[in-house]
Every structure is written in structure tokens, then in C-alpha cells.
Motif scaffolding. Structure first.
Motif, PDB file in Angstrom:
ATOM      1  N   TYR A 137      -7.126  -1.738   5.749  1.00 28.66           N
ATOM      2  CA  TYR A 137      -5.905  -1.182   5.171  1.00 28.66           C
ATOM      3  C   TYR A 137      -5.354  -2.023   4.022  1.00 28.66           C
ATOM      4  O   TYR A 137      -4.330  -1.684   3.433  1.00 28.66           O
ATOM      5  CB  TYR A 137      -4.830  -0.936   6.230  1.00 28.66           C
ATOM      6  CG  TYR A 137      -4.335  -2.141   6.990  1.00 28.66           C
ATOM      7  CD1 TYR A 137      -3.275  -2.904   6.522  1.00 28.66           C
ATOM      8  CD2 TYR A 137      -4.917  -2.504   8.201  1.00 28.66           C
ATOM      9  CE1 TYR A 137      -2.796  -4.000   7.227  1.00 28.66           C
ATOM     10  CE2 TYR A 137      -4.451  -3.594   8.918  1.00 28.66           C
ATOM     11  CZ  TYR A 137      -3.392  -4.341   8.424  1.00 28.66           C
ATOM     12  OH  TYR A 137      -2.928  -5.424   9.127  1.00 28.66           O
ATOM     13  N   GLN A 144       0.842   4.296  -2.709  1.00 32.09           N
ATOM     14  CA  GLN A 144       0.608   5.679  -2.311  1.00 32.09           C
ATOM     15  C   GLN A 144       1.769   6.587  -2.708  1.00 32.09           C
ATOM     16  O   GLN A 144       1.557   7.759  -3.030  1.00 32.09           O
ATOM     17  CB  GLN A 144       0.343   5.748  -0.808  1.00 32.09           C
ATOM     18  CG  GLN A 144      -1.003   5.133  -0.425  1.00 32.09           C
ATOM     19  CD  GLN A 144      -1.249   5.106   1.070  1.00 32.09           C
ATOM     20  OE1 GLN A 144      -0.298   4.995   1.855  1.00 32.09           O
ATOM     21  NE2 GLN A 144      -2.490   5.198   1.473  1.00 32.09           N
ATOM     22  N   VAL A 193       0.829  -1.201   0.000  1.00 34.61           N
ATOM     23  CA  VAL A 193       0.000   0.000   0.000  1.00 34.61           C
ATOM     24  C   VAL A 193       0.865   1.253   0.000  1.00 34.61           C
ATOM     25  O   VAL A 193       0.596   2.213  -0.733  1.00 34.61           O
ATOM     26  CB  VAL A 193      -0.951  -0.003   1.216  1.00 34.61           C
ATOM     27  CG1 VAL A 193      -1.681   1.344   1.320  1.00 34.61           C
ATOM     28  CG2 VAL A 193      -1.962  -1.132   1.108  1.00 34.61           C
ATOM     29  N   LEU A 211      -5.960  -0.852  -0.773  1.00 36.53           N
ATOM     30  CA  LEU A 211      -5.080  -0.479  -1.889  1.00 36.53           C
ATOM     31  C   LEU A 211      -3.908  -1.442  -2.053  1.00 36.53           C
ATOM     32  O   LEU A 211      -2.898  -1.096  -2.662  1.00 36.53           O
ATOM     33  CB  LEU A 211      -4.546   0.944  -1.691  1.00 36.53           C
ATOM     34  CG  LEU A 211      -5.572   2.070  -1.804  1.00 36.53           C
ATOM     35  CD1 LEU A 211      -4.892   3.421  -1.637  1.00 36.53           C
ATOM     36  CD2 LEU A 211      -6.317   2.014  -3.134  1.00 36.53           C
ATOM     37  N   TYR A 212      -4.080  -2.650  -1.520  1.00 34.35           N
ATOM     38  CA  TYR A 212      -3.031  -3.650  -1.735  1.00 34.35           C
ATOM     39  C   TYR A 212      -3.222  -4.254  -3.118  1.00 34.35           C
ATOM     40  O   TYR A 212      -4.111  -5.063  -3.351  1.00 34.35           O
ATOM     41  CB  TYR A 212      -3.085  -4.746  -0.667  1.00 34.35           C
ATOM     42  CG  TYR A 212      -2.108  -5.875  -0.936  1.00 34.35           C
ATOM     43  CD1 TYR A 212      -0.733  -5.647  -0.872  1.00 34.35           C
ATOM     44  CD2 TYR A 212      -2.560  -7.144  -1.282  1.00 34.35           C
ATOM     45  CE1 TYR A 212       0.170  -6.662  -1.145  1.00 34.35           C
ATOM     46  CE2 TYR A 212      -1.660  -8.171  -1.549  1.00 34.35           C
ATOM     47  CZ  TYR A 212      -0.300  -7.926  -1.478  1.00 34.35           C
ATOM     48  OH  TYR A 212       0.598  -8.934  -1.758  1.00 34.35           O
TER      49      TYR A 212
END
Length: 262
Positions: A142, A67, A63, A145-146
Motif C-alpha cells: 500500500y 487518490q 496515498v 502510490l506514496y
């Protein structure tokens, strides 16, 4: 945007680049703390720990990489498009803001639906690219966005850039849009069904809807993300489901019998 009380001048572009990242981890952190509420989980904590095929540390690293790429692209995009003060002043019109939000939502949904669906149907792309995200059989916040870096670039980063450019929003407006889209994406992967969740009240595309997609039986359904279910319904990839209480506590999203039989 001037932060007068602090004595700093922080640009809209800078806030627009980093606010979604900060909110991603802050909102995910809330769901991590709520993860012990077994009565509201779509899967047990044990299933989350045992069924997923990737260590959580690797998810965090993946992630952060995505980002970082998004931050670089956002910086370039803001630099290329520039800042038009007269256009920004116009954004105070509520009608303009609503129009830009709606256009951006439609663009992002359309781009992600067709790219996402193609990555499932193209065997090469699924095996070497998109399957990385599906190592999370039991999604959690969390892990939203992996993705493989290529998928992160194609699906999320380019999709976000297109929604920004086509909608014509200013950097200031983009702060709110991408922060909202980030919270929505995290919520869709949170693995919880909490009473009173505003996202669930206003959007059919929610954590249960996306959980169906992460299961083997839903792998070719429910591609839509992050806002609407329009394209799934129009193109026949919508999998209806019901929420049922799970033995031992919690709830479970199950496809309807009609869909199973098909």
C-alpha cells in the motif's frame, strides 16, 4: 453500465474513477495478510519496520491524498471527453481492445520512465519531490502510490490521462485498463516473491526488479514502471539481478557481480 440486478444505473465514468481505488486497498490488504510469510519476503519484516523512514499512517494519508487528486482529474477528464455510445459499441472488437491496451501501456511506460529518470537526475526534484517515495527503502504494497503530491500529479495522474487520451479508449475500457495498471503497481511494491505469481510470469518488471531500484546501489537504475523494462534496456539503465536465498529465510534480489563492478 447498468447493474440490473441491483436496480441501479451506475455510469462507466463513476466505476472507472473509483474501481482502481477500491482494488488498490483490497489487493494491498491481501499482501498485508501474506506479509507474515517470511520465506517469500524480499526483506525481513524487521527491516520493513526499522529501515523505512516514514510511519505507515503517513503513508496511508499520502496515498489517500493522491487518490483524491486522481479522482478529481478523472471526473474532469471524463466530463471533457464525453461519452460516445457508437465508439463504445466499437470497443467490443477484441482487436480494438488489444490495440488500445497496448498503446496505453506503451504511453504510460514511456511517460513514467522519462519523468521518473529525470526526477532522479535533477537534484532539486529528487531532494524536494521524489525522495519522499524513497523513504520506503523496503517497499510494501500500500506504499505503491506514496509520493509527493506534485509527483503524484506529474508521474501518475498526467501519465494516466495521456494513456487514456492517446489510446482512444472509452470510459468502459478504462475501467479494466486502470484497474489492471493499479494491481500491477501494487504488486511491484509488495515486497514478496510468491510462486505462481502471474505478473512475474508475464512481466520482467516485477517486485524484485523494482526492489533493486529502492536500494542505494540501484538508485540510478531500473526506472521503468509499471509494465515493461524496454526503456531501461535501450538506454543503459537496466540493472540485472539474481534471486538468492537469504540466511534465516526468504529471498533477496541481488545485482550481478558485473553490475556491482561497474
Amino acid at each position: 453500465m447498468e447493474l440490473m440486478k441491483m436496480g441501479y444505473n451506475v455510469s462507466d465514468e463513476l466505476i472507472g474513477t473509483f474501481a482502481p481505488i477500491i482494488l488498490y486497498w483490497a489487493y494491498s490488504g491481501i499482501y498485508v495478510m501474506l506479509g507474515s510469510l517470511e520465506n517469500y519476503r524480499l526483506h525481513t519484516k524487521k527491516d520493513e519496520d526499522e529501515k523505512n523512514l516514514v510511519p505507515k499512517l503517513d503513508v496511508v494519508k499520502g496515498v489517500l491524498l493522491q487518490q483524491a487528486v486522481q479522482s478529481i482529474v478523472a471526473t474532469i477528464l471524463f466530463a471533457v471527453t464525453g461519452s460516445d455510445e457508437s465508439a463504445q459499441a466499437q470497443q467490443t472488437s477484441l482487436v480494438v481492445l488489444i490495440r488500445q491496451f497496448f498503446v496505453a501501456m506503451m504511453v504510460l511506460d514511456t511517460w513514467q520512465y522519462f519523468m521518473h529518470r529525470y526526477m532522479h537526475h535533477n537534484k532539486f526534484l529528487y531532494k524536494y519531490i521524489h525522495s519522499q517515495h524513497h523513504r520506503l527503502i523496503v517497499p510494501y504494497a500500500y506504499g505503491a502510490l506514496y509520493n509527493h503530491p506534485v509527483e503524484g500529479l506529474l508521474l501518475d495522474t498526467i501519465g494516466g490521462a495521456l494513456s487514456f487520451l492517446i489510446s482512444g479508449m472509452s470510459p468502459r475500457t478504462s475501467i479494466f485498463f486502470f484497474s489492471f495498471a493499479t494491481l500491477k503497481t501494487v504488486d511491484d511494491h509488495c515486497g514478496l516473491w510468491l510462486p505462481g505469481n502471474l505478473f512475474h510470469l508475464f512481466f520482467r518488471n516485477n517486485s524484485a526488479y523494482h526492489d533493486i531500484h529502492h536500494q542505494l546501489y540501484g538508485n540510478k537504475y531500473n526506472f521503468s514502471q509499471p509494465f515493461f523494462v524496454m526503456w531501461d534496456r535501450i538506454l543503459g539503465t537496466y540493472m540485472p539481478y539474481s534471486l538468492e536465498k537469504r540466511v534465516g529465510g526468504g529471498v533477496e534480489a541481488r545485482p550481478t557481480k558485473e553490475c556491482k563492478d561497474n
